[in-house]
Design an enzyme around this catalytic site. Sequence first.
Site, PDB file in Angstrom:
ATOM      1  N   HIS A 366       0.791  -1.239   0.000  1.00 37.48           N
ATOM      2  CA  HIS A 366       0.000   0.000   0.000  1.00 37.48           C
ATOM      3  C   HIS A 366       0.815   1.277   0.000  1.00 37.48           C
ATOM      4  O   HIS A 366       0.241   2.360  -0.035  1.00 37.48           O
ATOM      5  CB  HIS A 366      -0.937   0.030   1.220  1.00 37.48           C
ATOM      6  CG  HIS A 366      -2.134  -0.843   1.049  1.00 37.48           C
ATOM      7  ND1 HIS A 366      -3.270  -0.428   0.385  1.00 37.48           N
ATOM      8  CD2 HIS A 366      -2.386  -2.105   1.445  1.00 37.48           C
ATOM      9  CE1 HIS A 366      -4.161  -1.399   0.391  1.00 37.48           C
ATOM     10  NE2 HIS A 366      -3.649  -2.438   1.019  1.00 37.48           N
ATOM     11  N   ARG A 559      -5.982  12.265   4.856  1.00 38.11           N
ATOM     12  CA  ARG A 559      -5.055  12.406   5.987  1.00 38.11           C
ATOM     13  C   ARG A 559      -4.083  13.560   5.710  1.00 38.11           C
ATOM     14  O   ARG A 559      -3.712  13.801   4.564  1.00 38.11           O
ATOM     15  CB  ARG A 559      -4.277  11.098   6.202  1.00 38.11           C
ATOM     16  CG  ARG A 559      -5.123   9.942   6.697  1.00 38.11           C
ATOM     17  CD  ARG A 559      -5.702  10.173   8.089  1.00 38.11           C
ATOM     18  NE  ARG A 559      -4.718   9.973   9.129  1.00 38.11           N
ATOM     19  CZ  ARG A 559      -4.578   8.845   9.830  1.00 38.11           C
ATOM     20  NH1 ARG A 559      -5.365   7.818   9.610  1.00 38.11           N
ATOM     21  NH2 ARG A 559      -3.660   8.747  10.764  1.00 38.11           N
ATOM     22  N   LYS A 564       0.922  14.505   0.611  1.00 36.40           N
ATOM     23  CA  LYS A 564      -0.389  14.825   0.023  1.00 36.40           C
ATOM     24  C   LYS A 564      -0.500  16.311  -0.327  1.00 36.40           C
ATOM     25  O   LYS A 564      -1.429  16.743  -0.994  1.00 36.40           O
ATOM     26  CB  LYS A 564      -1.522  14.392   0.954  1.00 36.40           C
ATOM     27  CG  LYS A 564      -1.592  12.864   1.095  1.00 36.40           C
ATOM     28  CD  LYS A 564      -2.706  12.424   2.027  1.00 36.40           C
ATOM     29  CE  LYS A 564      -2.729  10.927   2.274  1.00 36.40           C
ATOM     30  NZ  LYS A 564      -3.249  10.150   1.141  1.00 36.40           N
ATOM     31  N   THR A 666      -8.516   6.444  -2.991  1.00 30.76           N
ATOM     32  CA  THR A 666      -9.887   6.052  -3.358  1.00 30.76           C
ATOM     33  C   THR A 666     -10.820   7.261  -3.267  1.00 30.76           C
ATOM     34  O   THR A 666     -11.859   7.291  -3.919  1.00 30.76           O
ATOM     35  CB  THR A 666     -10.429   4.926  -2.449  1.00 30.76           C
ATOM     36  OG1 THR A 666     -10.278   5.311  -1.075  1.00 30.76           O
ATOM     37  CG2 THR A 666      -9.696   3.621  -2.691  1.00 30.76           C
ATOM     38  N   LYS A 670     -14.221   8.511  -5.497  1.00 30.42           N
ATOM     39  CA  LYS A 670     -15.516   8.880  -4.900  1.00 30.42           C
ATOM     40  C   LYS A 670     -15.979  10.236  -5.435  1.00 30.42           C
ATOM     41  O   LYS A 670     -17.144  10.420  -5.784  1.00 30.42           O
ATOM     42  CB  LYS A 670     -15.416   8.895  -3.373  1.00 30.42           C
ATOM     43  CG  LYS A 670     -15.190   7.517  -2.781  1.00 30.42           C
ATOM     44  CD  LYS A 670     -14.719   7.571  -1.324  1.00 30.42           C
ATOM     45  CE  LYS A 670     -14.255   6.191  -0.861  1.00 30.42           C
ATOM     46  NZ  LYS A 670     -13.575   6.236   0.446  1.00 30.42           N
TER      47      LYS A 670
END
Length: 831
Positions: A366, A559, A564, A666, A670
Amino acid sequence: MSKPLTDQEKRKQISVRGLAGVENVADLKTNFNRHLHFTLVKDRNVATKRDYYFALAHTVRDHLVGRWIRTQQHYYEKDPKRVYYLSLEFYMGRTLQNTMVNLALENACDEAIYQVKTYLQIFQDGGTGTCFLDSMATLGLAAYGYGIRYEFGIFNQKIVNGWQAEEADDWLRYGNPWEKARPEYMRPVHFYGRVEHHPDGVKWVDTQVVLALPYDTPVPGYRNNIVNTMRLWSAKAPCEFHLKDFNVGGYIQAVLDKNLAENISRVLYPNDNFFEGKELRLKQEYFVVAATLQDIIRRFKASKFGSTEVVRMDLTTLPDKVAIQLNDTHPAMAIPELMRILVDDEKLSWDTAWDITVRTCAYTNHTVLPEALERWPIDLFQNLLPRHLEIIYEINRRHLERITALYPGDYDRLRRMSLIEECGQKKINMAHLCIVGSHAVNGVAQIHSDIIKDTVFKDFYEVDPQKFQNKTNGITPRRWLVMCNPGLAEVIAEVKIGEDYIRDLSQLKNLLKFVDDDALIRDIAKVKQENKLKFAVHLEEQYKVKINPNSMFDVQVKRIHEYKRQLLNCLHIITLYNRIKKEPNKAWTPRTIMIGGKAAPGYHTAKMIIKLITAIGEVVNNDSVVGDRLKVIYLENYRVTLAEKVIPASDLSEQISTAGTEASGTGNMKFMLNGALTIGTMDGANVEMAEEAGEENLFIFGMRVKDVEALDQKGYDAMEYYNRIPELKQVMDQISGGFFSPGEPDLFKDIVKMLMHHDRFKVFADYEDYIKCQEKVSALYKNTKEWTKMVIHNIAGCGKFSSDRTIAQYAREIWGMEPSLEKIAAPDDPR
């Protein structure tokens, strides 16, 4: 503007189209009242909303139980191959509504509740990890999710004076109507002790025992009457208090020490993409694995329903009947534990046991971030799991023998590929253990799987290329469309592409025929506006900030982590703010920028990022010159229930990680399914989203993986960008000069220092392209028709991103199982 329809009213519309079938409302009403009065012993005049929730949950559960029992009978009769999905994290989300959708009970429940004059707020919450379980049940696979029943889940986040504060999530305090304790399947788990070698085999003795008590939760498939099981283990102390403890007054202490054993399932470790190496975490990892493997082997040996007698003794057939999927390295101990059972308990030869183990286990990776990979110190193992350390040493010895034979004299390769890292403190590399002990290794998006083969696990790929696969992640359309966005689900069904798309999401591509249809464009824009109005009301109630519902809802929820790049988003917000201040009379596209997510409690930089976002919001939101053209909101305590509200209301989805760092994501899927456009880098699943919808229908910017690698070779110099780009310099000077922290000018010095001098994720390198790309976003948003056409292209490209497709690929290509859309008989049908 007319008042938007409630979700309840929309669900009624959907049910007319057959998306939510109708059961006998009178029966449901009777059962609901029965549970309210007798299960909960409540008079309706004093019942609370929580009582109503529990009464409805028990009513719906009644419908599940018969199907659940029949499914397990069906499996025992057919004796299919079973798959066991091992994960240290299953957050359950809203079970009640999801169950009603999957059992086609939603409309009947709405009607029954309406008839007993009750408005019900469904408020139980949780999280992710269950998309795959939903799909396994929907595809008729005999599947079991195994994990830990944490007493305290991921913490609740409070924002206090702009800082994150953590509160324990006591999610079980009112009980959980969906779980069933199964004490008859309690299993002992051993720790510590020592190893004795005898002529007749090896014994692990003088151990400390903790009991694993299973709790089962039903997982219903979509309208096929199949109900699978998620089994979560809770730690219990054994009740063996010796009489001598009374005599020396140690009894009270002995009882109090029970807590030490039971701490194993007390709390979920909240670290995301960071490995800490705590003994309690290793105990958790072994605890779930040891209990689960005992259960797997018990079920393998006794294959008659309701019978405990052993009918199957030959464990060499285990891989024909059992597949074990290791979700990340956290359950990696399954490999040495299965070896221990086969060699020490079942007395199989090493080679036979190893063949069984490798053919049974498969591993999903992952992350490629080095700080996230698990490396356990040898001395911790030696103390806690001495027999497993011996087994890992033997696995490694044989593995290195094989590598030596293939690459004689290549000692550097041996060092790189060893399961034991020798430099400094000796450590076990759990990812290497997983690769060596599995027959399949997969990444979770094509780009991630390629990076694994090309860099992180290149040596292993060269030796065993056949092991490496890709399985791009997916999401369940039941929860992430039908349940959270019924208005959009209905519009899509109305377009004559049929209602079967909920089972077969690839049918969404048929929307492309209607991309120029004015009615569809109008309807999709209307649903989005209704969702935004509803969310704007929620925001005003929660945050006391008045939102312009006609502004672009620009959202980044995930998160909080440097990779990110919430900081890149911050730089854009400040740049936009500065531009509006400079030219206040220009026709700016109004934006409401929302950022949300939790920071790991010990991650200082992530917590500072949250403070920076809230500080920027304080300045921007109180500037009368800017007004409602720009608002910044920090979404407190982001979790599944909040995701189900914000995602359907979003216009723009921010997926802006540095290329090569996000395994898949993911959330990106969405947003895409719910009609938001994506601004993103070519990272994770964004790459495949651009392939499916057409790159021209996403706002792609920034460095690609090869550009990042080239910049690494050359050396990334943040100062070069700072000195060259005036707007970037202005923004950084504002942050470092205390513009956003006037009372404490040095508050953000750590963030500034990191961005300027040691930013692994190269925020400045993508700044210019990001700002330009955001200008394109603003321009297109002014043209509602063209924006909505792009949205339709995106929704039509979502078919690939159903977890049904992901799981069908796992089943066929890793587990050796065939998915089935066959419906089994309902409990009240003749069999």
